[in-house]
Design a protein around this motif. Structure first.
Motif, mmCIF file in Angstrom:
data_model
loop_
_atom_site.group_PDB
_atom_site.id
_atom_site.type_symbol
_atom_site.label_atom_id
_atom_site.label_comp_id
_atom_site.label_asym_id
_atom_site.label_seq_id
_atom_site.Cartn_x
_atom_site.Cartn_y
_atom_site.Cartn_z
ATOM 1 N N THR A 52 0.850 -1.176 0.000
ATOM 2 C CA THR A 52 0.000 0.000 0.000
ATOM 3 C C THR A 52 0.890 1.230 0.000
ATOM 4 O OG1 THR A 52 -1.711 -1.160 1.267
ATOM 5 C CG2 THR A 52 -1.814 1.256 1.234
ATOM 6 N N ILE A 53 0.638 2.160 -0.916
ATOM 7 C CA ILE A 53 1.473 3.353 -1.039
ATOM 8 C C ILE A 53 0.594 4.591 -0.928
ATOM 9 C CG2 ILE A 53 3.042 4.660 -2.529
ATOM 10 C CD1 ILE A 53 3.799 2.009 -3.867
ATOM 11 N N VAL A 54 1.002 5.510 -0.076
ATOM 12 C CA VAL A 54 0.360 6.825 0.026
ATOM 13 C C VAL A 54 1.404 7.851 -0.337
ATOM 14 C CG1 VAL A 54 -0.794 8.489 1.529
ATOM 15 C CG2 VAL A 54 -1.182 6.027 1.855
ATOM 16 N N LEU A 55 1.155 8.609 -1.390
ATOM 17 C CA LEU A 55 2.140 9.612 -1.801
ATOM 18 C C LEU A 55 1.492 10.974 -1.960
ATOM 19 C CD1 LEU A 55 2.123 10.526 -5.088
ATOM 20 C CD2 LEU A 55 2.840 8.173 -5.342
ATOM 21 N N THR A 56 2.226 11.995 -1.574
ATOM 22 C CA THR A 56 1.798 13.366 -1.827
ATOM 23 C C THR A 56 2.518 13.871 -3.067
ATOM 24 O OG1 THR A 56 3.541 14.475 -0.549
ATOM 25 C CG2 THR A 56 1.589 13.720 0.656
ATOM 26 N N THR A 57 1.875 14.756 -3.790
ATOM 27 C CA THR A 57 2.486 15.321 -4.987
ATOM 28 C C THR A 57 1.783 16.618 -5.353
ATOM 29 O OG1 THR A 57 3.080 14.900 -7.303
ATOM 30 C CG2 THR A 57 0.974 14.022 -6.553
ATOM 31 N N HIS A 58 2.494 17.493 -6.044
ATOM 32 C CA HIS A 58 1.838 18.660 -6.640
ATOM 33 C C HIS A 58 1.920 18.578 -8.159
ATOM 34 C CE1 HIS A 58 6.068 19.975 -5.919
ATOM 35 N NE2 HIS A 58 5.940 20.488 -7.126
ATOM 36 N N TYR A 59 2.298 17.399 -8.675
ATOM 37 C CA TYR A 59 2.355 17.193 -10.119
ATOM 38 C C TYR A 59 1.055 16.536 -10.595
ATOM 39 C CZ TYR A 59 7.404 17.981 -9.691
ATOM 40 O OH TYR A 59 8.637 18.520 -9.429
ATOM 41 N N LEU A 60 0.318 17.239 -11.456
ATOM 42 C CA LEU A 60 -0.945 16.715 -11.973
ATOM 43 C C LEU A 60 -0.757 15.391 -12.694
ATOM 44 C CD1 LEU A 60 -2.154 20.118 -13.371
ATOM 45 C CD2 LEU A 60 -3.415 18.809 -11.659
ATOM 46 N N GLU A 61 0.243 15.324 -13.575
ATOM 47 C CA GLU A 61 0.423 14.118 -14.383
ATOM 48 C C GLU A 61 0.829 12.939 -13.519
ATOM 49 O OE1 GLU A 61 4.477 16.120 -14.316
ATOM 50 O OE2 GLU A 61 2.360 16.706 -14.315
ATOM 51 N N GLU A 62 1.518 13.198 -12.412
ATOM 52 C CA GLU A 62 1.932 12.119 -11.521
ATOM 53 C C GLU A 62 0.723 11.497 -10.839
ATOM 54 O OE1 GLU A 62 5.849 11.951 -9.523
ATOM 55 O OE2 GLU A 62 4.678 12.762 -7.846
ATOM 56 N N ALA A 63 -0.150 12.330 -10.299
ATOM 57 C CA ALA A 63 -1.353 11.825 -9.645
ATOM 58 C C ALA A 63 -2.234 11.074 -10.630
ATOM 59 C CB ALA A 63 -2.123 12.982 -9.017
ATOM 60 N N ASP A 64 -2.370 11.620 -11.848
ATOM 61 C CA ASP A 64 -3.214 11.001 -12.865
ATOM 62 C C ASP A 64 -2.658 9.649 -13.300
ATOM 63 O OD1 ASP A 64 -5.315 10.711 -14.586
ATOM 64 O OD2 ASP A 64 -4.858 12.461 -15.803
ATOM 65 N N ALA A 65 -1.339 9.570 -13.440
ATOM 66 C CA ALA A 65 -0.718 8.357 -13.954
ATOM 67 C C ALA A 65 -0.623 7.247 -12.917
ATOM 68 C CB ALA A 65 0.681 8.676 -14.490
ATOM 69 N N LEU A 66 -0.435 7.598 -11.646
ATOM 70 C CA LEU A 66 -0.118 6.592 -10.637
ATOM 71 C C LEU A 66 -1.280 6.202 -9.735
ATOM 72 C CD1 LEU A 66 3.393 7.800 -9.365
ATOM 73 C CD2 LEU A 66 2.901 5.901 -10.906
ATOM 74 N N ALA A 67 -2.097 7.149 -9.350
ATOM 75 C CA ALA A 67 -3.028 6.911 -8.248
ATOM 76 C C ALA A 67 -4.226 6.055 -8.651
ATOM 77 C CB ALA A 67 -3.511 8.242 -7.680
ATOM 78 N N ASP A 68 -4.538 5.062 -7.821
ATOM 79 C CA ASP A 68 -5.809 4.344 -7.953
ATOM 80 C C ASP A 68 -6.950 5.263 -7.524
ATOM 81 O OD1 ASP A 68 -4.651 1.782 -8.666
ATOM 82 O OD2 ASP A 68 -3.970 1.661 -6.593
ATOM 83 N N ARG A 69 -6.727 5.968 -6.431
ATOM 84 C CA ARG A 69 -7.653 7.005 -5.968
ATOM 85 C C ARG A 69 -6.812 8.156 -5.450
ATOM 86 N NH1 ARG A 69 -10.620 6.753 -1.793
ATOM 87 N NH2 ARG A 69 -9.425 5.140 -0.717
ATOM 88 N N LEU A 70 -7.427 9.330 -5.360
ATOM 89 C CA LEU A 70 -6.690 10.476 -4.846
ATOM 90 C C LEU A 70 -7.638 11.489 -4.230
ATOM 91 C CD1 LEU A 70 -6.970 13.111 -6.995
ATOM 92 C CD2 LEU A 70 -5.625 11.569 -8.403
ATOM 93 N N ALA A 71 -7.042 12.333 -3.404
ATOM 94 C CA ALA A 71 -7.744 13.488 -2.865
ATOM 95 C C ALA A 71 -7.025 14.735 -3.351
ATOM 96 C CB ALA A 71 -7.756 13.445 -1.334
ATOM 97 N N ILE A 72 -7.776 15.699 -3.877
ATOM 98 C CA ILE A 72 -7.211 16.979 -4.284
ATOM 99 C C ILE A 72 -7.462 17.971 -3.153
ATOM 100 C CG2 ILE A 72 -7.267 18.842 -5.971
ATOM 101 C CD1 ILE A 72 -8.252 16.905 -8.034
ATOM 102 N N VAL A 73 -6.387 18.567 -2.648
ATOM 103 C CA VAL A 73 -6.507 19.467 -1.507
ATOM 104 C C VAL A 73 -6.077 20.876 -1.896
ATOM 105 C CG1 VAL A 73 -6.086 17.595 0.119
ATOM 106 C CG2 VAL A 73 -4.175 18.998 -0.634
ATOM 107 N N ASP A 74 -6.684 21.855 -1.226
ATOM 108 C CA ASP A 74 -6.339 23.258 -1.478
ATOM 109 C C ASP A 74 -6.680 24.073 -0.249
ATOM 110 O OD1 ASP A 74 -5.598 25.596 -2.999
ATOM 111 O OD2 ASP A 74 -7.734 26.034 -3.165
ATOM 112 N N ALA A 75 -5.700 24.823 0.239
ATOM 113 C CA ALA A 75 -5.919 25.767 1.338
ATOM 114 C C ALA A 75 -6.652 25.128 2.512
ATOM 115 C CB ALA A 75 -6.671 26.996 0.844
ATOM 116 N N GLY A 76 -6.217 23.944 2.893
ATOM 117 C CA GLY A 76 -6.748 23.328 4.092
ATOM 118 C C GLY A 76 -8.021 22.537 3.942
ATOM 119 N N ARG A 77 -8.378 22.162 2.749
ATOM 120 C CA ARG A 77 -9.592 21.356 2.581
ATOM 121 C C ARG A 77 -9.466 20.480 1.349
ATOM 122 N NH1 ARG A 77 -13.501 23.672 -1.054
ATOM 123 N NH2 ARG A 77 -12.662 25.546 -2.041
#
Length: 338
Positions: A192-217
């Motif tokens: 199981t891998i949990v990764l943080t990123t600010h790269y759009l293409e990285e999240a799109d290419a790798l994540a089975d699921r993801l949460a998009i966060v901005d300014a504390g939410r």
């Protein structure tokens, strides 16, 4: 869409963290399924690192409940640390030592015998393709080589969950692509891998699921495909020769346009059917005397999702509110669409 029945290896309920008068984490709820690669995507300062540090016992939790790999983060921090691997942004390799020495020491710190440490090191040297440089001192490694060593260090004790905080920051495109392949292989092997990123293409290419966060939410969560489907339309990007605001105002009232936003020197439109909308948009612009440098039609992207829910593009998003206190805030919703 109904979420499949899975075993959650991370369960977070109403997690909270404050730094002085700043509420950095405000009632975070999060679920990560065993065996998935879960991404936390957001601009610098959105709260990603603070959350990982709490879940890995590096920061105390002010309120709420967090279970990681079957252990309570507050009441059983030692058990959590035994069951997870963590690779921070600064890394943790001993630079004067060789890669192999780093690996053997890590295994011994977790109680492995010399023989077991050597066997495990050999497995990871092969799995992460470290063999060509593992017997050199770590200070001589390239950025990509050092990142692979640090991931190997996080895996030496066979953790159930591997936390990676922006693992590809600073890597060139080739090293980033190579590391992506390594992460896919680890996920395929059951980690199981949990990764943080600010790269759009990285999240799109790798994540089975993801949460998009901005300014504390959390502004959106789910699979990359489901998030983009929520846009429910195509994206048209207009680059006018004149004022961007004028072009936006002209097309904003056109029948096929559901949303029109000025973004730098372009206008981004959301339309239900791009192919059918283009002729009408061109006629509307021509009638108003607006000339175009270019026009692009594309399917929605994660940046479009971010733009739709925050009013600005993720790539242009500034630091989150927590930066005023030197921290990164994050609140989160639950599992979201699958």
């Amino acid at each position: 869409m109904t979420v499949p029945s899975v075993t959650d290896i991370i369960e977070v309920e109403q997690l909270r963290k404050a730094f002085g008068s700043v509420d950095a984490v405000r009632g975070l709820d999060l679920r990560v399924a065993e065996g998935e690669l879960f991404g936390v995507l957001g601009p610098n300062g959105a709260g990603k690192t603070t959350t990982l540090r709490m879940l890995t016992t590096l920061l105390p939790i002010d309120g709420g409940r967090a279970m990681v790999a079957g252990a309570d983060v507050v009441r059983e921090p030692r058990a959590v640390r035994q069951r997870i691997g963590y690779v921070g942004q600064a890394g943790g390799a001993d630079l004067p030592a060789t890669g192999r020495e780093n690996l053997l020491l890590q295994a011994r710190l977790y109680g492995a015998s010399r023989a077991d440490a050597a066997r495990r090191a050999a497995e990871l040297i092969d799995a992460l393709a470290l063999g060509s440089f593992v017997d050199r001192t770590a200070r001589t490694y390239s950025g990509g080589q050092r990142r692979r060593l640090e991931i190997a260090l996080g895996l030496m004790h066979r953790p159930r969950v591997l936390f990676l905080d922006e693992p590809t920051t600073g890597l060139d495109p080739q090293n980033r692509a190579n590391l992506w392949e390594q992460l896919r292989s680890l996920r395929a092997a059951g980690t199981t891998i949990v990764l943080t990123t600010h790269y759009l293409e990285e999240a799109d290419a790798l994540a089975d699921r993801l949460a998009i966060v901005d300014a504390g939410r959390v502004v959106a969560d789910g699979t990359p495909r489901a998030l983009k489907q929520r846009i429910a339309g195509d994206t048209v990007v207009l680059r006018p020769r004149g004022e961007v605001g004028v072009a936006r105002d002209v097309v904003a009232g056109a029948a096929p346009v559901r949303d029109a936003r000025a973004d730098g020197d372009v206008v981004r439109l959301t339309v239900s059917d791009g192919t059918r909308a283009l002729p009408q948009l061109l006629e509307t612009l021509a009638a108003a005397g607006v000339e175009l440098e270019s026009l692009t039609l594309a399917e929605p992207s994660l940046d479009d999702v971010f733009l739709r829910v925050t009013g600005r593009a993720l790539r242009d998003a500034g630091p989150g509110a927590g930066d005023a206190a030197g921290v990164e805030p994050l609140t989160a919703s639950g599992r979201g669409a699958a």
